[in-house]
Design a protein around this motif. Structure first.
Motif: not given
Length: 191
Positions: A20-21, A110, A145-146, A148-150, A152-153
């Motif tokens: 995802g990156f 988005k 979503k943000l 979740h992104f953080s 996963r990061l």
């Protein structure tokens, strides 16, 4: 691909995309090296949160924990990541789009569509600037979503933390016995 991140291969890019990156070339963080013979007049400048004098280097590695880049000169241990990265020529050149600006990758928008972006970036912790070329976790996320992104990061960028752990264990017997500043050495660590 030419330049300091020449070891960055298509396979690493594909792995980062699957995680995802897309566009992530490396993970980056500062590593503190104990400076046992720091002069007493310089202790305050070199003593940070570790509680003892250190010299710090900004280091970039790939998912295989291969060192891709080390800042040319070390810095006093009391300096933070935001200060040190301003002296890192690799990051400055990527930030100014002087290096790797021709590398393209797709990002999902988005609305579900994709958009092509150019330029590489590094995965970093929250101690860095919010620059386009430095992707860091968001401390307070309003959007799920943000958030979740953080989340996963953080584990994705732990490769650089693991590299530091492996290196410190492997070189624990090495201490700076000289009264001069420690010098960086190029080493390759394996799992």
């Amino acid at each position: 691909m030419n330049g300091p991140l020449g070891l960055w291969r298509r396979s690493i890019r594909c792995v980062n995309e699957k995680l995802g990156f897309p566009g992530a070339a490396c993970s980056m963080d500062g590593v503190h090296i104990h400076w046992g013979r720091c002069h007493s007049k310089q202790r305050a400048l070199h003593t940070g949160r570790e509680g003892y004098p250190t010299r710090v280097y900004n280091v970039a590695c790939d998912l295989m924990r291969r060192v891709l880049h080390v800042i040319e000169h070390s810095h006093p241990g009391a300096r933070n990541d935001r200060t040190i990265v301003r002296f890192d020529e690799l990051v400055i050149r990527i930030h100014r789009r002087e290096l790797y600006s021709d590398v393209e990758f797709e990002l999902k928008q988005k609305d579900g569509t994709t958009r092509t972006h150019k330029g590489l970036h590094a995965l970093v912790d929250g101690g860095y600037h919010s620059w386009r070329c430095l992707i860091c976790p968001v401390k307070v996320a309003q959007d799920s979503k943000l958030l979740h992104f953080s989340k996963r990061l953080e584990p994705t960028r732990k490769d650089v933390e693991c590299l530091f752990g492996i290196s410190s264990g492997a070189f624990a017997c090495c201490a700076f016995r000289s009264s001069s500043k420690p010098r960086a050495s190029s080493t390759t660590c394996s799992r």
